[in-house]
Design a protein around this motif. Structure first.
Motif, PDB file in Angstrom:
ATOM      1  N   GLY A 195       0.802  -1.221   0.000  1.00  0.00           N
ATOM      2  CA  GLY A 195       0.000   0.000   0.000  1.00  0.00           C
ATOM      3  C   GLY A 195       0.828   1.260   0.000  1.00  0.00           C
ATOM      4  N   GLN A 233      -4.547   2.545   4.874  1.00  0.00           N
ATOM      5  CA  GLN A 233      -5.040   2.158   6.194  1.00  0.00           C
ATOM      6  C   GLN A 233      -4.604   0.734   6.535  1.00  0.00           C
ATOM      7  N   GLN A 234      -4.642  -0.149   5.547  1.00  0.00           N
ATOM      8  CA  GLN A 234      -4.196  -1.521   5.775  1.00  0.00           C
ATOM      9  C   GLN A 234      -2.697  -1.537   6.063  1.00  0.00           C
ATOM     10  N   ALA A 235      -1.914  -0.758   5.316  1.00  0.00           N
ATOM     11  CA  ALA A 235      -0.470  -0.682   5.552  1.00  0.00           C
ATOM     12  C   ALA A 235      -0.190  -0.177   6.958  1.00  0.00           C
ATOM     13  N   ASP A 236      -0.918   0.846   7.393  1.00  0.00           N
ATOM     14  CA  ASP A 236      -0.715   1.387   8.729  1.00  0.00           C
ATOM     15  C   ASP A 236      -1.019   0.344   9.785  1.00  0.00           C
ATOM     16  N   SER A 237      -2.067  -0.433   9.576  1.00  0.00           N
ATOM     17  CA  SER A 237      -2.430  -1.484  10.518  1.00  0.00           C
ATOM     18  C   SER A 237      -1.326  -2.538  10.614  1.00  0.00           C
ATOM     19  N   LEU A 238      -0.804  -2.955   9.474  1.00  0.00           N
ATOM     20  CA  LEU A 238       0.274  -3.948   9.463  1.00  0.00           C
ATOM     21  C   LEU A 238       1.538  -3.392  10.116  1.00  0.00           C
ATOM     22  N   ARG A 262      -1.820   9.339   3.228  1.00  0.00           N
ATOM     23  CA  ARG A 262      -3.235   9.501   3.568  1.00  0.00           C
ATOM     24  C   ARG A 262      -3.633  10.967   3.614  1.00  0.00           C
ATOM     25  N   GLY A 292      -7.723   3.122   1.377  1.00  0.00           N
ATOM     26  CA  GLY A 292      -7.939   1.787   1.938  1.00  0.00           C
ATOM     27  C   GLY A 292      -6.635   1.015   2.066  1.00  0.00           C
ATOM     28  N   ALA A 293      -5.808   1.075   1.043  1.00  0.00           N
ATOM     29  CA  ALA A 293      -4.523   0.382   1.078  1.00  0.00           C
ATOM     30  C   ALA A 293      -3.612   1.004   2.127  1.00  0.00           C
ATOM     31  N   GLN A 295       1.242  -3.546  13.800  1.00  0.00           N
ATOM     32  CA  GLN A 295       1.528  -4.893  14.297  1.00  0.00           C
ATOM     33  C   GLN A 295       3.036  -5.126  14.380  1.00  0.00           C
TER      34      GLN A 295
END
Length: 94
Positions: A12, A32-37, A62, A29-30, A40
């Motif tokens: 992303g 946000q997913q990258a930030d979530s990963l 973003r 969306g991508a 982690q």
């Protein structure tokens, strides 16, 4: 760490081209997913500065895609927080 990063960068983060083509929703969306990963990865190894650095880059992406001015400001400020955190963990990398 490898699960959260793909090719050294989160999935992303390379979405700048999509953003330039006007695909802001897909890019958001991508991102946000990258930030979530990356979050982690940061929790898995709190001493590793790279996920924090990359989270700052994701916040910048973003912010560029955000339609709302207040959201853009919030994301820029969040990116600055990440930058400060990364400098605290690795001051020699400034």
């Amino acid at each position: 760490m490898g699960a959260a990063l793909e090719g050294g960068q989160p999935a992303g983060l390379e979405d700048e081209d999509r953003l330039a083509q006007g695909a802001a929703a897909a890019s958001q969306g991508a991102a946000q997913q990258a930030d979530s990963l990356l979050g982690q990865a940061e929790r898995a190894d709190p001493e590793w500065p790279e996920p924090i650095i990359l989270r700052g880059q994701v916040a910048y992406l973003r912010a560029r895609a955000a339609q709302d001015r207040h959201e853009r400001v919030d994301l820029v400020l969040q990116g600055m927080v990440y930058a400060g955190q990364a400098l605290q963990k690795a001051p020699g990398n400034a």
